[in-house]
Write a protein that holds these residues in place. Sequence first.
Motif, short mmCIF file in Angstrom:
data_model
loop_
_atom_site.label_atom_id
_atom_site.label_comp_id
_atom_site.label_asym_id
_atom_site.label_seq_id
_atom_site.Cartn_x
_atom_site.Cartn_y
_atom_site.Cartn_z
N ASN A 1 -5.81 -0.21 2.64
CA ASN A 1 -5.60 0.03 4.07
C ASN A 1 -4.18 -0.35 4.47
OD1 ASN A 1 -5.55 -2.85 4.76
ND2 ASN A 1 -7.79 -2.82 4.52
N LYS A 2 -3.82 -0.04 5.70
CA LYS A 2 -2.46 -0.22 6.18
C LYS A 2 -2.06 -1.69 6.23
CE LYS A 2 -1.52 2.29 9.91
NZ LYS A 2 -1.71 3.03 11.19
N PHE A 3 -2.93 -2.53 6.75
CA PHE A 3 -2.61 -3.95 6.88
C PHE A 3 -2.26 -4.56 5.53
CE2 PHE A 3 -4.81 -8.14 6.33
CZ PHE A 3 -3.80 -8.93 6.86
N LEU A 4 -3.11 -4.34 4.53
CA LEU A 4 -2.88 -4.93 3.22
C LEU A 4 -1.65 -4.34 2.54
CD1 LEU A 4 -6.58 -5.00 1.97
CD2 LEU A 4 -5.17 -6.98 2.58
N ALA A 5 -1.42 -3.03 2.72
CA ALA A 5 -0.26 -2.40 2.12
C ALA A 5 1.04 -2.98 2.68
CB ALA A 5 -0.30 -0.89 2.33
N LYS A 6 1.07 -3.21 3.99
CA LYS A 6 2.27 -3.77 4.62
C LYS A 6 2.53 -5.19 4.13
CE LYS A 6 4.58 -4.39 9.08
NZ LYS A 6 5.77 -3.61 8.71
N ILE A 7 1.48 -6.00 4.05
CA ILE A 7 1.64 -7.37 3.55
C ILE A 7 2.12 -7.34 2.10
CG2 ILE A 7 0.44 -9.52 3.01
CD1 ILE A 7 0.80 -9.06 5.99
N ALA A 8 1.51 -6.46 1.30
CA ALA A 8 1.82 -6.39 -0.12
C ALA A 8 3.27 -5.97 -0.36
CB ALA A 8 0.88 -5.42 -0.83
N SER A 9 3.82 -5.11 0.49
CA SER A 9 5.20 -4.64 0.27
C SER A 9 6.22 -5.75 0.40
CB SER A 9 5.53 -3.50 1.26
OG SER A 9 5.61 -4.00 2.58
N ASP A 10 5.83 -6.85 1.02
CA ASP A 10 6.74 -7.98 1.22
C ASP A 10 6.62 -9.01 0.10
OD1 ASP A 10 8.75 -8.99 2.99
OD2 ASP A 10 7.36 -10.59 3.56
N GLU A 11 5.62 -8.83 -0.78
CA GLU A 11 5.34 -9.84 -1.79
C GLU A 11 6.42 -9.95 -2.86
OE1 GLU A 11 2.32 -12.06 -2.30
OE2 GLU A 11 2.72 -11.72 -0.17
N ASN A 12 6.97 -8.84 -3.29
CA ASN A 12 7.93 -8.86 -4.40
C ASN A 12 9.29 -8.30 -4.00
OD1 ASN A 12 6.13 -9.99 -6.36
ND2 ASN A 12 5.10 -8.01 -6.47
N LYS A 13 9.67 -8.50 -2.76
CA LYS A 13 10.99 -8.07 -2.30
C LYS A 13 12.08 -8.94 -2.91
CE LYS A 13 10.87 -5.64 2.09
NZ LYS A 13 11.92 -4.71 1.73
N PRO A 14 13.27 -8.36 -3.12
CA PRO A 14 13.60 -6.94 -2.98
C PRO A 14 13.33 -6.16 -4.26
CG PRO A 14 15.57 -8.20 -3.45
CD PRO A 14 14.44 -9.20 -3.37
N ASN A 15 13.24 -4.85 -4.11
CA ASN A 15 13.14 -3.92 -5.23
C ASN A 15 11.94 -4.20 -6.12
OD1 ASN A 15 13.95 -1.71 -6.75
ND2 ASN A 15 15.28 -2.91 -8.07
#
Length: 357
Positions: free
Chosen positions: A151-165
């Motif tokens: 879902n959107k909430f989890l995807a947004k949180i996950a995109s910040d987990e291994n920043k950057p790249n």
Amino acid sequence: MFKDKPPQKKIIHIDMDCFYAAVEMRDNPQWRHVPIAVGGNGPRGVLCTCNYKAREFGVRSAMPNARAKALCPELIIVNGRMSVYQQVSQQISAILHRYTDLIEPLSLDEAYLDVTDSPFFYGSATLIAEQIRRDIYNELNLTASAGIAPNKFLAKIASDENKPNGQCVVTPENVSAFVANLALKKIPGIGPKTSEKLKAFGFESCADVRVSSVAKLHTIVGKFANVIYQRSFGIDDRALETSRVRKSLAIETTLADDIDSIEQCQAILISLFSKLQLRLAKYADREISKQTVKIKFADFKQTTVDIQSKSCLEAVFIELLQKAMTRANNRKVRLIGLSLGFTEQLSHDKQSQLALF
């Protein structure tokens, strides 16, 4: 007969890494290994964003220039090139559309993609996200991070987990474990002040919420309690909004530190205005009907001031801000927001274009 169960959603959140600053570093190699920020010049300017080198010194977006310079004296502050960022954003959008038409853009540098039924890479959302990031790097020399989840909430949180790249995958079977230890401050909508308020009542993580109740949360955060409770279990039923007709366009920022002077508020407003103009470019077919300024004070009470307007004018927003600040009554400001209202109808030119089809 039993109906077939709908397929598990596969949502990707693509988030460019320090987008404005990254474009400047790409186009100006001499800035690639030094702390830089994009924002307005002058002592009352405010940063739009900064690179990761600057963040090592504690520099953050929406921070006044003077404070940023105090934290990082070598910080280079460059004027934003909004037309360039918009052009690059369009190139990124073209890459995203290679893999699905179900896209919900959030801003110039981030978007949701629904790849549930995508035929690419045998339907693997993980591999699609990897290829998108690879395309962006190979073609635009920029990096993006991605979150993949149901879902959107989890995807947004996950995109910040291994920043950057980097990217992070939350599979359906791992949702509960992923969310359990998640800090509440990472839930969109929970700013620093709300986070501190929840912490005072013993709520720091989603696990704390799970053993409590919506009723208890409601006494602390009001109607936002339902959302917090659902997110703490990884629940988010929102579909991607790919073709909605907007009634308004808004942007706001919750400040890291409360401010009280009209000069500080105006500097934040000018920074927000630049971003609002960029977003407005995507809605050239809409006719503006109203301009609004919203202020939330340190006691969490808010006020709005609006005026009928057919344009998006910085001077009008400044005038509305000054009027709103007369209601401060010695309270500091924790949030500033700007919004535009649209008329119900598309512009005449756009109606004509639609009629052709």
